[in-house]
Design a protein around this motif. Structure first.
Motif, PDB file in Angstrom:
ATOM      1  N   UNK A  71      22.226 -33.503  78.927  1.00  0.00           N
ATOM      2  CA  UNK A  71      22.506 -33.793  77.516  1.00  0.00           C
ATOM      3  C   UNK A  71      21.203 -34.021  76.759  1.00  0.00           C
ATOM      4  N   UNK A  72      20.281 -34.764  77.387  1.00  0.00           N
ATOM      5  CA  UNK A  72      18.982 -35.011  76.763  1.00  0.00           C
ATOM      6  C   UNK A  72      18.216 -33.706  76.563  1.00  0.00           C
ATOM      7  N   UNK A  84      10.047 -36.117  79.841  1.00  0.00           N
ATOM      8  CA  UNK A  84       9.612 -37.507  79.991  1.00  0.00           C
ATOM      9  C   UNK A  84       8.101 -37.637  80.106  1.00  0.00           C
ATOM     10  N   UNK A  85       7.415 -36.503  80.219  1.00  0.00           N
ATOM     11  CA  UNK A  85       5.965 -36.533  80.375  1.00  0.00           C
ATOM     12  C   UNK A  85       5.303 -36.727  79.015  1.00  0.00           C
ATOM     13  N   UNK A 141       5.355 -42.857  67.988  1.00  0.00           N
ATOM     14  CA  UNK A 141       6.464 -43.320  68.821  1.00  0.00           C
ATOM     15  C   UNK A 141       6.207 -43.000  70.291  1.00  0.00           C
ATOM     16  N   UNK A 142       5.617 -41.837  70.562  1.00  0.00           N
ATOM     17  CA  UNK A 142       5.307 -41.439  71.942  1.00  0.00           C
ATOM     18  C   UNK A 142       4.372 -42.438  72.602  1.00  0.00           C
ATOM     19  N   UNK A 185      10.329 -43.055  75.552  1.00  0.00           N
ATOM     20  CA  UNK A 185      11.772 -42.884  75.733  1.00  0.00           C
ATOM     21  C   UNK A 185      12.497 -42.687  74.398  1.00  0.00           C
ATOM     22  N   UNK A 186      11.834 -43.068  73.281  1.00  0.00           N
ATOM     23  CA  UNK A 186      12.449 -42.927  71.959  1.00  0.00           C
ATOM     24  C   UNK A 186      11.918 -41.707  71.205  1.00  0.00           C
TER      25      UNK A 186
END
Length: 217
Positions: free
Chosen positions: A59-60, A119-120, A181-182, A187-188
Motif C-alpha cells: 500500500x505504501x 525507507x532509504x 521532513x526527510x 517515515x513521514x
C-alpha cells in the motif's frame, strides 16, 4: 549584425511536440517500471512469509507510485497552461525546457527506486532533488518567458502571469519541505508529498474564482 529576431523561433510548435513526447514516454516507462516489480519472483517471497506486512508495504509503495504519476500529470498540466500563452521561443527558453524535460525523464527511475527502497533516506533525497529541479526549471521557464512579456501573447494579463507563477513556485517549495521532513523523520516523507497536489488544487480554485470575478466586473 545579429538582431533579436535572429535568436527567436517564431513558432513553439516543435518544442511543444517534444514536450508531449517526453511526458508520454515517461508515463509509459513509469507503468513499465511498476510492472517489473510484480514480475520479480523475489517480490512475492515476503507475501509467503508475512501477508499482512506485505500488504502494508505494498500500500505504501502504491501510494508513492500514485503520487509520482500524479506529479507527472500535474507537471504536464502546468506546462500545458504555460504553453497556451507562449507565442514564440528563443534559445534560452528552449534550453530551460530541455533541462526541465531531462528531470521529467528521470521520474520513472526515481519512482522504481522509491518503490523498492522507499525507507532509504538517500532514495528520498534523490526523489526530492528531482522534484525540486523539475519545479525550479518550470518556474524559471515561465519567469523568463513572462519577464516584460518577452515570449507571451499580447492578450496575456498581469494577473494571469502572477497566477501561473504562484502555481510554479509551489512545486520546488514542496520539494524543500519534503527534504526537511526527510531529515526530521523519514517515515513521514510520503505524507509531505501529498501537500503538492493539495496546494496546486487550492491555487487553481482561487485562480478560477478570481478569474470569474474579474470577468463579471
Amino acid at each position: 549584425m545579429k538582431t533579436e529576431n535572429d535568436s527567436i523561433i517564431q513558432s513553439p510548435e516543435r518544442l511543444h511536440r517534444m514536450t508531449d513526447i517526453v511526458f508520454a514516454v515517461s508515463m509509459v516507462l513509469f507503468i513499465i517500471s511498476g510492472m517489473m516489480s510484480f514480475n520479480d519472483a523475489s517480490y512475492w517471497v515476503e507475501y509467503d512469509k508475512n501477508p499482512e506486512a506485505f500488504l502494508v508495504k505494498s500500500i505504501s509503495e502504491l501510494l508513492i507510485a500514485f503520487l509520482v504519476f500524479l506529479f507527472i500529470a500535474l507537471y504536464w498540466v502546468t506546462n500545458y497552461n504555460q504553453s497556451k500563452y507562449i507565442v514564440r521561443v528563443d534559445k534560452t527558453y528552449i534550453w530551460l525546457n530541455v533541462l526541465f524535460l531531462f528531470f521529467i525523464s528521470l521520474s520513472p527511475f526515481t519512482n522504481i527506486l522509491s518503490m523498492q527502497f522507499g525507507d532509504d533516506i538517500y532514495v528520498q533525497l534523490f526523489f526530492n532533488l528531482d522534484m525540486f529541479f523539475i519545479g525550479l526549471l518550470a518556474f524559471l521557464s515561465w519567469y523568463y518567458a513572462s519577464k516584460n512579456f518577452r515570449l507571451l501573447h499580447k492578450s496575456v494579463t498581469v494577473d494571469q502571469v502572477k497566477s501561473i507563477k504562484n502555481e510554479m513556485i509551489v512545486e520546488p517549495l514542496v520539494a524543500v519541505l519534503a527534504t526537511v521532513v526527510t531529515f526530521i523523520d523519514k517515515d513521514y516523507w510520503e505524507i509531505s508529498l501529498i501537500l503538492l497536489p493539495i496546494a496546486i488544487i487550492i491555487l487553481a480554485v482561487k485562480s478560477s474564482k478570481k478569474g470569474k470575478q474579474n470577468a463579471s466586473n
